[in-house]
Design a protein around this motif. Sequence first.
Motif, PDB file in Angstrom:
ATOM      1  N   GLN A  95       0.260   5.629   3.132  1.00 45.37           N
ATOM      2  CA  GLN A  95       0.906   4.406   2.817  1.00 45.37           C
ATOM      3  C   GLN A  95      -0.413   3.198   3.363  1.00 45.37           C
ATOM      4  N   ILE A  96      -1.257   3.282   2.091  1.00 44.68           N
ATOM      5  CA  ILE A  96      -2.705   2.506   2.515  1.00 44.68           C
ATOM      6  C   ILE A  96      -2.596   1.207   1.874  1.00 44.68           C
ATOM      7  N   ALA A  97      -3.444   0.423   2.142  1.00 45.27           N
ATOM      8  CA  ALA A  97      -3.666  -0.960   1.472  1.00 45.27           C
ATOM      9  C   ALA A  97      -4.325  -0.739   0.199  1.00 45.27           C
ATOM     10  N   VAL A  98      -3.494  -1.209  -0.778  1.00 45.15           N
ATOM     11  CA  VAL A  98      -4.352  -1.069  -2.194  1.00 45.15           C
ATOM     12  C   VAL A  98      -4.557  -2.572  -2.582  1.00 45.15           C
ATOM     13  N   THR A  99      -6.270  -3.074  -2.552  1.00 40.32           N
ATOM     14  CA  THR A  99      -6.557  -4.356  -2.537  1.00 40.32           C
ATOM     15  C   THR A  99      -7.141  -4.570  -3.831  1.00 40.32           C
ATOM     16  N   LYS A 100      -7.735  -5.756  -3.845  1.00 38.39           N
ATOM     17  CA  LYS A 100      -8.330  -6.119  -5.107  1.00 38.39           C
ATOM     18  C   LYS A 100      -9.972  -5.677  -5.080  1.00 38.39           C
ATOM     19  N   TYR A 121      -1.926   2.329  -8.371  1.00 43.65           N
ATOM     20  CA  TYR A 121      -3.138   1.457  -8.477  1.00 43.65           C
ATOM     21  C   TYR A 121      -4.144   1.696  -7.176  1.00 43.65           C
ATOM     22  N   SER A 122      -4.136   2.849  -6.631  1.00 42.27           N
ATOM     23  CA  SER A 122      -4.912   2.752  -5.293  1.00 42.27           C
ATOM     24  C   SER A 122      -6.313   2.819  -5.564  1.00 42.27           C
TER      25      SER A 122
END
Length: 258
Positions: free
Chosen positions: A7-12, A41-42
């Motif tokens: 459960q990671i941060a999917v950033t821009k 979208y990871s």
Amino acid sequence: MIFAGGQIAVTKDRNQNVKNIKELIDYAVEMKADYYVTPEYSVSGWTDDADVYSPPTEEVAELVDYAASKNVGSMLATLWTDEEDKVRNQIRVYDKDGTFQDSGNKLRTWGPLEVGDHSTEAIGNNVIVMGNGNKIGLMLCNDLWGGGLEGGPCVWKEMLHHYSAHYFVHATNARRGHNRFQDEVFSEYHNAWMRMLALDYDLLTVDNAIKMEGDPYYGETASQSGILRDGYWVEKPPRNGVAYFANTMGSPYEKKSK
């Protein structure tokens, strides 16, 4: 087989996404996992703008090579351009040596960029054969629970009854943090669908730790991440922030023989 979810941060920022996924890979190595699984979208980050999107070819290659150097298989959820030059929302599966194994496309898409198809044939293409002979059903976001909202086939039932899937991997990245009441209702709705599926079949599901669009967020994920077995959460990490988890998954026949 052991699966590790992040459960990671999917950033821009794709460079940051690569860094976040490498930390998940390191965790998978520590847990002696066969595969790691990322949220929807990871690698690419979320976008529905064709002028902004480009295929994350180099980033995926870097991650697959990094995982292969540590003898871990990859299940990378990302936007990807297929051989027909269509943008797909995929889970891309690579063996422990980095060889591309197969992919599953998001079937119930929305927005102008992604191409989707939830025909019986397309659903069948998302059931892939693992190295141990088991069949795993790959789903993204609405593929799991979208039938209840949009009509049409129940994807996981089709995977079970027509293609004999043994267990499931689900990558998601739904909207959250916009309306507290709406967040609560959709959370309960998502949870019910996941537990129904998992009454008889193992399910790994993993969500983005921040907002779908890649903006910072400190609230709960849109849906619970973790691993379900017999309708219960055997791995249930916190819903706030980055979290990792790992456990075995397999067919009901494997479970009964243990």
